[in-house]
Structure formats: structure tokens, C-alpha cells
Design a protein around this motif. Structure first.
Motif, PDB file in Angstrom:
ATOM      1  N   LYS A   1      55.334 -19.270  39.722  1.00 39.47           N
ATOM      2  CA  LYS A   1      54.012 -19.657  39.232  1.00 39.47           C
ATOM      3  C   LYS A   1      54.071 -21.009  38.514  1.00 39.47           C
ATOM      4  O   LYS A   1      53.181 -21.849  38.658  1.00 39.47           O
ATOM      5  CB  LYS A   1      53.466 -18.585  38.288  1.00 39.47           C
ATOM      6  N   ILE A   2      55.129 -21.224  37.743  1.00 34.22           N
ATOM      7  CA  ILE A   2      55.307 -22.497  37.047  1.00 34.22           C
ATOM      8  C   ILE A   2      55.507 -23.626  38.051  1.00 34.22           C
ATOM      9  O   ILE A   2      55.017 -24.743  37.867  1.00 34.22           O
ATOM     10  CB  ILE A   2      56.501 -22.404  36.078  1.00 34.22           C
ATOM     11  N   ALA A   3      56.212 -23.333  39.141  1.00 38.25           N
ATOM     12  CA  ALA A   3      56.501 -24.356  40.149  1.00 38.25           C
ATOM     13  C   ALA A   3      55.231 -24.997  40.693  1.00 38.25           C
ATOM     14  O   ALA A   3      55.193 -26.207  40.949  1.00 38.25           O
ATOM     15  CB  ALA A   3      57.310 -23.747  41.293  1.00 38.25           C
ATOM     16  N   VAL A   4      54.190 -24.189  40.845  1.00 36.24           N
ATOM     17  CA  VAL A   4      52.929 -24.684  41.390  1.00 36.24           C
ATOM     18  C   VAL A   4      52.289 -25.726  40.475  1.00 36.24           C
ATOM     19  O   VAL A   4      51.506 -26.568  40.925  1.00 36.24           O
ATOM     20  CB  VAL A   4      51.960 -23.506  41.641  1.00 36.24           C
ATOM     21  N   SER A   5      52.624 -25.688  39.193  1.00 34.24           N
ATOM     22  CA  SER A   5      51.992 -26.580  38.227  1.00 34.24           C
ATOM     23  C   SER A   5      52.687 -27.929  38.086  1.00 34.24           C
ATOM     24  O   SER A   5      52.193 -28.802  37.371  1.00 34.24           O
ATOM     25  CB  SER A   5      51.931 -25.910  36.846  1.00 34.24           C
ATOM     26  N   VAL A   6      53.827 -28.107  38.734  1.00 31.74           N
ATOM     27  CA  VAL A   6      54.550 -29.381  38.618  1.00 31.74           C
ATOM     28  C   VAL A   6      53.767 -30.471  39.347  1.00 31.74           C
ATOM     29  O   VAL A   6      53.397 -30.326  40.518  1.00 31.74           O
ATOM     30  CB  VAL A   6      55.967 -29.279  39.198  1.00 31.74           C
TER      31      VAL A   6
END
Length: 232
Positions: free
Chosen positions: A223-228
Motif C-alpha cells: 500500500k505504501i509503494a503506491v504512494s511513492v
């Protein structure tokens, strides 16, 4: 979802202090099987339960019922697990404060002007790689620490995760498993040592995210990866 999964949990696995259970007098010997065929998904993303040392855990099948490791499953759902040795009880608390183990709690990463300056400076040390990228969100309870240029990329260090941005992809030397992120990007999980890493291409670079202390689940990291994205 929490109630459904937790109703299947066996209380004897991966509970801190559970060694004391074996001193009891109500143990009954059984023949059961570690079932390595069963996979897991949490909120639609692949998940691998692990113990405190990072070793993979498998469900147990006994009398046509499947028992799951209580600590690994409950903590990825945001349920605190403790063991009361005095009363020989496993304690589950779903009313804990949001933290890195809470799968559905997120917060926006707000970088200060000073932090942005350091991050951009780290990227500027590499020719044709000056555009700064960073995650826009993190798990509740996490916090940004610092940025540092390495020999071939930039490391963004958080309390519970490390985000590496590099022109090189180091996953090719390791066995990996592909996953599809919620934004449609194909990423892959691989484990060069004891820490699982998620790597994916973003424009002209490779982003690799890991949780060195094991606080974040694979679903949280995905989920964090999508925000990069590019820093403004």
C-alpha cells in the motif's frame, strides 16, 4: 473480517511466553499436519505469516479444521496479542492505539522544508537522477528519520521501513514472486537475506521497500509503494 479470521486461530502458536503452556497438565497429544498449500491474502494482497525471527509459518490442519498462527494473523489485522503466564491465557485486544501493526490506519508523510532540502540534495549527487522521489504516506505510528545517498541510490529511512530509490534493479539475482499493486504496477517480492523486499519500476528508477524490524506486513508495504511519487 477480524472476527472471521480470529475464530480460526489456534492459541498455541507464536505467542510470546507460550513455552509456559507446555508445563501444564491438560496437554493432549495429537497427529496434525503443517499445511504448506494454503496461502493468505489480507485486504486483497498476498501475505506470508512469519514468527518474530522472520521464519515463515504454515497453518496446521487437524480433523479437517485449519488452525492459524495467532500472533502473525492477529497483529497484521491490528489486534494486540499478549500471554498471561500467571493465568495461562492468551489475551487479544482489538482496541489498541493505531500503530505500525494496524493494517487499515495510514497517515500522510509531511516533510519539513529542511527535510525536503536534504532529500533533494541526496538525489542531486547522481547525474541524470536529480529528480527526487519519496513515499507520500506511511503506516500510523511510523515516522520519517532521514535521507542518505548510498553508492548507487538514495535511502529514505523511517522508523519502521526503508525506501531505496536506485537506477539499478538488484532483484534479478534472487528468486522472486510477482504481485500486482492497486495502481496496476507489477512489483516483485524477494528476500536477499532475512528481510523481504518489494521492488518495482517507477519511471527511470527502481524503488525497493522493506521493513527491517518486521513491523510492517507485506500488505502494508504494498500500500505504501503506491504512494511513492515525485516530490513537489
Amino acid at each position: 473480517m477480524k472476527k472471521t479470521l480470529l475464530s480460526l486461530v489456534v492459541l498455541g502458536m507464536t505467542v510470546t511466553g507460550a513455552a509456559g503452556v507446555y508445563a501444564g497438565t491438560k496437554l493432549e497429544k495429537i497427529n496434525a499436519y503443517l499445511n504448506h498449500d494454503i496461502g493468505f491474502k489480507v485486504n486483497g494482497s498476498a501475505y506470508t505469516p512469519k514468527d518474530g525471527n522472520g521464519s515463515k509459518l504454515a497453518p496446521i490442519t487437524y480433523n479437517n479444521l485449519t488452525y492459524l498462527p495467532v500472533r502473525a494473523i492477529s497483529e497484521t489485522l491490528g489486534v494486540k496479542v499478549t500471554y498471561d503466564a500467571a493465568h495461562n491465557q492468551v489475551l487479544l485486544d482489538a482496541k489498541q492505539e493505531a500503530g505500525p501493526g494496524t493494517s487499515d490506519q495510514w497517515t500522510k508523510v509531511v516533510y519539513t522544508e529542511a527535510q525536503l532540502k536534504v532529500i533533494k540534495q541526496a538525489y542531486s549527487e547522481f547525474e541524470s537522477f536529480e529528480t527526487a522521489y519519496a513515499p507520500g504516506q506511511m503506516a500510523a505510528g511510523d515516522s520519517y528519520v532521514k535521507a542518505a545517498a548510498s553508492s548507487d541510490g538514495v535511502n529514505l529511512l523511517f522508523k519502521h521501513m526503508t525506501v531505496n530509490v536506485s537506477p539499478r534493479d538488484y532483484s534479478s539475482d534472487y528468486e522472486s514472486k510477482s504481485v500486482k499493486l492497486s495502481n496496476g504496477v507489477t512489483a516483485k517480492w524477494y528476500t536477499p537475506d532475512e528481510t523481504p523486499m518489494l521492488g518495482f519500476q517507477l519511471d527511470d528508477r527502481t524503488v525497493t521497500i522493506s521493513s527491517p524490524d518486521g513491523s510492517l506486513s507485506s500488505a502494508q508495504i504494498e500500500k505504501i509503494a503506491v504512494s511513492v511519487a515525485k516530490l513537489q
